[in-house]
Design an enzyme around this catalytic site. Structure first.
Site, PDB file in Angstrom:
ATOM      1  N   LEU A 150     -77.229   4.853  17.180  1.00 36.39           N
ATOM      2  CA  LEU A 150     -77.487   4.328  18.505  1.00 36.39           C
ATOM      3  C   LEU A 150     -78.885   4.779  18.902  1.00 36.39           C
ATOM      4  CD1 LEU A 150     -74.186   5.122  20.482  1.00 36.39           C
ATOM      5  CD2 LEU A 150     -74.974   2.878  19.741  1.00 36.39           C
ATOM      6  N   ASP A 151     -79.578   3.973  19.688  1.00 44.18           N
ATOM      7  CA  ASP A 151     -80.873   4.398  20.196  1.00 44.18           C
ATOM      8  C   ASP A 151     -80.723   5.701  20.977  1.00 44.18           C
ATOM      9  OD1 ASP A 151     -81.983   2.090  19.180  1.00 44.18           O
ATOM     10  OD2 ASP A 151     -81.974   1.026  21.093  1.00 44.18           O
ATOM     11  N   LYS A 152     -81.786   6.457  21.034  1.00 46.08           N
ATOM     12  CA  LYS A 152     -81.770   7.730  21.759  1.00 46.08           C
ATOM     13  C   LYS A 152     -81.208   7.561  23.169  1.00 46.08           C
ATOM     14  CE  LYS A 152     -84.910  11.169  23.770  1.00 46.08           C
ATOM     15  NZ  LYS A 152     -86.329  11.593  23.925  1.00 46.08           N
ATOM     16  N   ARG A 187     -81.045  -5.250  23.280  1.00 41.57           N
ATOM     17  CA  ARG A 187     -82.201  -5.185  24.166  1.00 41.57           C
ATOM     18  C   ARG A 187     -83.123  -6.382  23.956  1.00 41.57           C
ATOM     19  NH1 ARG A 187     -84.396   0.714  22.831  1.00 41.57           N
ATOM     20  NH2 ARG A 187     -85.842   0.226  24.549  1.00 41.57           N
ATOM     21  N   THR A 207     -79.369   5.099  24.427  1.00 38.10           N
ATOM     22  CA  THR A 207     -78.120   4.346  24.548  1.00 38.10           C
ATOM     23  C   THR A 207     -76.964   5.327  24.413  1.00 38.10           C
ATOM     24  OG1 THR A 207     -79.073   2.317  23.636  1.00 38.10           O
ATOM     25  CG2 THR A 207     -76.683   2.532  23.539  1.00 38.10           C
TER      26      THR A 207
END
Length: 338
Positions: free
Chosen positions: A162-164, A267, A166
């Site tokens: 997961l993105d930092k 996104r 998110t």
């Protein structure tokens, strides 16, 4: 079903490179003389031949850190040519990257755990895997700190990311057999991933909306991803289904279901249809006092257990800042909608 904005991890294995540990002792010094056979080869190649037990990437880090001398002078350029008889001196110091795969005691919200896997509810702000700028304090470091089994696995069992910024659910393997199975399942789209997202501007038109648009590196800004024309730019097919859950004059609350796992997929796709995520400034979102990161939460994750075959379904409650952002705009979410 379980969902998380993640894709199969392509990072290097945790145990891939042998590098010296930092134990408080003075760094080892090694000295070499360039041979006739090495005359006029690149400095980094000469180093790799002189110290074959260490990776070239590690040796390049030593160069960048000023730990290599050529004929008594600090050498920084990996592409510099060496000559027969040149003297090389290397300080085998630990680098940030060489110390990245270290156990750290980091509190983790474990939603489920058995002998084969665990499910983590990742908070916003926690980096999943060590990388430039974040060599410690990551989910990987925390997994190594809590589970001896993780030390024997590539990337401590991490199979997707997961993105930092998110928040939400991730599945992590605890054995190599499980890890290989989960990687195959993700590639075969057998792991279901769903997110809640707050998009800017009110939703107009039908719901659900099926976005089928390839994603690649933005040719105008290499720090971003973008919907691309595959005839002109490199990229990969990407598909997201978006369902409207609530609407207001400022924006919309949507449920996003991933059918592929491209970097920043939700996104990018939300921005491409005119609804950049709230506070996602990288993709056109506007900062908001209620939330300091992109309004995206991996709230549902499901898959068949790779060992038992049992159907596993997990839900993660909304993060506090997501709730605050929804309240700020008057958006409402009913858990039964997921």
């Amino acid at each position: 079903m379980k969902h998380a904005e993640v894709e199969p991890d392509s990072g290097s294995e945790a145990d891939a490179d042998a590098e010296p540990d930092s134990d408080g002792q003075p760094a080892e010094q090694r000295e070499f003389t360039v041979t006739t056979a090495q005359h006029q080869i690149r400095l980094d190649k000469a180093l790799a031949e002189c110290v074959p037990e260490f990776s070239r990437s590690y040796l390049q880090q030593l160069l960048a850190d000023g730990a290599v001398q050529l004929n008594g002078r600090q050498a920084l350029k990996a592409s510099a040519k060496v000559a027969s008889g040149d003297r090389l001196r290397v300080e085998m110091r630990p680098t940030q990257q060489s110390q990245a795969f270290r156990a750290q005691q980091i509190p983790l919200d474990i939603v489920y755990e058995d002998a084969h896997l665990l499910v983590v509810n990742k908070p916003a702000g926690l980096v999943v895997h060590p990388a430039a700028g974040n060599w410690s304090g990551t989910l990987l470091n925390g997994l190594l700190g809590r589970d001896e089994q993780a030390r024997s696995l590539p990337r401590a069992g991490i199979v997707h990311r997961l993105d930092k910024d998110t928040s939400g659910l991730m599945v992590v393997a605890r054995t190599r057999v499980t890890m290989e199975a989960l990687v195959r399942m993700i590639a075969a789209r057998e792991v279901s991933r769903q997110y809640l997202a707050i998009g800017q501007r009110p939703w107009v038109g039908a719901s659900p909306r099926h976005v089928n648009a390839p994603i690649g590196r933005d040719p105008r800004n290499r720090l971003r991803m973008a919907v691309v024309d595959l005839e002109r730019n490199s990229g990969k097919a990407a598909r997201t289904d978006i369902d409207l859950l609530d609407n207001c004059v400022q924006g919309c609350l949507v449920r996003c279901t991933l059918h592929t796992g491209r970097t920043h997929q939700i996104r990018v796709h939300m921005a491409s249809i005119g609804h950049p995520l709230l506070a996602d400034v990288l993709y056109g979102g506007v900062a908001n006092e209620a939330i300091a990161r992109q309004a995206l939460h991996a709230f549902r994750l499901s898959f068949a257990h790779p060992v038992t075959g049992e159907m596993m379904v997990f839900h993660a409650p909304l993060a506090a800042d997501m709730v605050a952002a929804m309240d700020f705009w008057g958006l409402r979410y009913n858990a039964g909608q997921g």
